[in-house]
Design a protein around this motif. Structure first.
Motif, PDB file in Angstrom:
ATOM      1  N   TYR A 158       0.806  -1.227   0.000  1.00  9.78           N
ATOM      2  CA  TYR A 158       0.000   0.000   0.000  1.00  9.78           C
ATOM      3  C   TYR A 158       0.833   1.268   0.000  1.00  9.78           C
ATOM      4  O   TYR A 158       0.297   2.364  -0.154  1.00  9.78           O
ATOM      5  N   TYR A 159       2.161   1.158   0.174  1.00  8.44           N
ATOM      6  CA  TYR A 159       2.959   2.385   0.207  1.00  8.44           C
ATOM      7  C   TYR A 159       4.402   2.074  -0.157  1.00  8.44           C
ATOM      8  O   TYR A 159       4.945   1.059   0.259  1.00  8.44           O
ATOM      9  N   GLU A 160       5.005   2.978  -0.941  1.00  9.85           N
ATOM     10  CA  GLU A 160       6.415   2.784  -1.292  1.00  9.85           C
ATOM     11  C   GLU A 160       7.281   3.637  -0.385  1.00  9.85           C
ATOM     12  O   GLU A 160       6.954   4.796  -0.111  1.00  9.85           O
ATOM     13  N   ALA A 161       8.359   3.064   0.078  1.00  5.35           N
ATOM     14  CA  ALA A 161       9.222   3.777   1.032  1.00  5.35           C
ATOM     15  C   ALA A 161      10.687   3.567   0.667  1.00  5.35           C
ATOM     16  O   ALA A 161      11.017   2.796  -0.230  1.00  5.35           O
ATOM     17  N   VAL A 162      11.541   4.282   1.385  1.00  8.49           N
ATOM     18  CA  VAL A 162      12.987   4.085   1.247  1.00  8.49           C
ATOM     19  C   VAL A 162      13.610   4.525   2.572  1.00  8.49           C
ATOM     20  O   VAL A 162      13.025   5.354   3.285  1.00  8.49           O
ATOM     21  N   GLN A 163      14.742   3.945   2.930  1.00  4.95           N
ATOM     22  CA  GLN A 163      15.421   4.375   4.148  1.00  4.95           C
ATOM     23  C   GLN A 163      16.074   5.736   3.904  1.00  4.95           C
ATOM     24  O   GLN A 163      16.581   6.002   2.809  1.00  4.95           O
ATOM     25  N   TYR A 164      16.049   6.586   4.917  1.00  5.64           N
ATOM     26  CA  TYR A 164      16.702   7.882   4.882  1.00  5.64           C
ATOM     27  C   TYR A 164      17.837   7.874   5.898  1.00  5.64           C
ATOM     28  O   TYR A 164      17.852   7.033   6.805  1.00  5.64           O
ATOM     29  N   VAL A 165      18.754   8.807   5.760  1.00  6.25           N
ATOM     30  CA  VAL A 165      19.841   8.940   6.722  1.00  6.25           C
ATOM     31  C   VAL A 165      19.701  10.294   7.412  1.00  6.25           C
ATOM     32  O   VAL A 165      19.730  11.336   6.760  1.00  6.25           O
ATOM     33  N   ILE A 166      19.496  10.256   8.734  1.00 10.38           N
ATOM     34  CA  ILE A 166      19.426  11.514   9.493  1.00 10.38           C
ATOM     35  C   ILE A 166      20.824  11.830  10.015  1.00 10.38           C
ATOM     36  O   ILE A 166      21.515  10.960  10.573  1.00 10.38           O
ATOM     37  N   LEU A 167      21.246  13.076   9.823  1.00 11.59           N
ATOM     38  CA  LEU A 167      22.614  13.491  10.149  1.00 11.59           C
ATOM     39  C   LEU A 167      22.604  14.833  10.868  1.00 11.59           C
ATOM     40  O   LEU A 167      21.681  15.629  10.674  1.00 11.59           O
ATOM     41  N   GLY A 249      17.813   8.089   0.917  1.00 12.57           N
ATOM     42  CA  GLY A 249      18.647   6.889   0.848  1.00 12.57           C
ATOM     43  C   GLY A 249      19.113   6.549  -0.549  1.00 12.57           C
ATOM     44  O   GLY A 249      20.089   5.797  -0.710  1.00 12.57           O
ATOM     45  N   ALA A 250      18.426   7.079  -1.568  1.00 12.38           N
ATOM     46  CA  ALA A 250      18.859   6.807  -2.938  1.00 12.38           C
ATOM     47  C   ALA A 250      20.310   7.266  -3.111  1.00 12.38           C
ATOM     48  O   ALA A 250      21.104   6.647  -3.831  1.00 12.38           O
ATOM     49  N   GLN A 251      20.640   8.335  -2.396  1.00 12.35           N
ATOM     50  CA  GLN A 251      21.991   8.904  -2.413  1.00 12.35           C
ATOM     51  C   GLN A 251      23.019   7.918  -1.842  1.00 12.35           C
ATOM     52  O   GLN A 251      24.206   8.024  -2.089  1.00 12.35           O
TER      53      GLN A 251
END
Ligand code: ARG
Length: 298
Positions: A158-167, A249-251
């Protein structure tokens, strides 16, 4: 001897009936188990025949009404596990109740299926193993993974996601390579945890029960970064504007993930009903409304 057994059985059944009058679920279940344990007498056989006839009639009715056949729905209550530490998908609201996109979505599904939804807030890492015992299904921004699929089935995504990096805003971390050897904060048992632990070289991984605690330790300088799903990352980082940034996270070459509802393995009927309800909710505009209310409003 048989008579005695029959008498005993009758006594046991009366007792279970009496105790079941409190109508607590556990008492009723215990009663059923006792009756089953006494099976083998003629009376029990006759009971079985009746039960079978009943079941056949029920099946016909169910086919007509397309109503709840799966054990998960038959009591009229869908017990849903979540971990309300993951805004905007689930969090505890001002009244102490779980709320968020996922909670609204599963309630909408419950409405379509004509069952009451009861939400159990628990640790994320316990959700998968609780399905089929403590809870019927789990909705928790949970990513479909092969490993989880060994023990549960997933609804349609039901939803597309990606991991992010918090800095920290002044951090120099910007590529996948920069993450090597770093101390990384994650929520225990999440895909962010798996990436930090398995995919990046030489990391020290600090696992927290709540994502927000990882973020607090980032503020305190105890970890170099936090890896967590996009929308929670954006919510957490925005609470410390100027101090923290959240990078896509694509980065860092993280691949996209898909959220789905985790369900007991092999319950095709439940899966079919949940997927049908989900499809209706998407088709009739409810889904987009929920995205607007809970996710885009953030
Ligand atoms: N999507 C990630 C995973 O499935 C994190 C989910 C965390 N959800 C939560 N409600 N805390 O592993």
């Amino acid at each position: 001897m048989k008579k005695l057994l029959a008498l005993l059985l009758a006594a046991v059944m009366t007792m279970s009936l009496l105790t079941a009058c409190g109508s607590s679920e556990t008492t009723a279940d215990a009663g059923n188990e006792e009756t089953q344990a006494e099976a083998g007498s003629e009376e029990a056989d006759a009971g079985n025949e009746e039960a079978q006839a009943d079941a056949e009639a029920n099946a016909e009715e169910a086919a007509d009404a397309a109503s709840a056949e799966t054990a998960a729905l038959s009591d009229g209550v869908l017990t849903v596990g979540t971990n309300a530490e993951f805004p905007p998908f689930e969090y505890v609201d001002d009244n102490g109740e779980p709320d968020g996109f996922d909670i609204a979505l599963i309630k909408a599904i419950g409405e379509k299926l004509g069952v009451e939804v009861e939400v159990e807030n628990m640790e994320f890492a316990s959700l998968v193993s609780s399905i089929g015992s403590k809870i019927d299904v789990a909705i928790a921004g949970m990513t479909v993974t092969e490993e989880r699929q060994q023990s549960v089935d997933f609804s349609d995504a039901y939803y597309e996601a990606v991991q992010y990096v918090i800095l920290p805003a002044d951090s120099e971390i910007a590529t996948a390579q920069d993450l090597e050897g770093k101390t990384i904060g994650v929520q225990l048992g999440t895909t962010g945890d798996f990436i930090a632990t398995d995919d990046i070289a030489d990391t020290t991984v600090s696992q927290y029960n709540k994502g927000v605690d990882a973020v607090n330790d980032l503020i305190n300088g105890r970890v170099d970064c936090v890896i967590i799903d996009k929308n929670p990352a954006l919510v957490f980082a925005s609470k410390f504007e100027g101090q923290l940034i959240a990078l896509d996270g694509a980065q860092f070459d993280f691949s996209t993930e898909e959220y789905a509802i985790a369900m007991p393995k092999g319950d095709a009927d439940l899966a079919e009903q949940i997927n049908a309800a989900l499809a209706e909710i998407k088709a009739d505009g409810t889904f987009d409304e929920l995205v607007k209310t809970y996710i885009e409003a953030e």
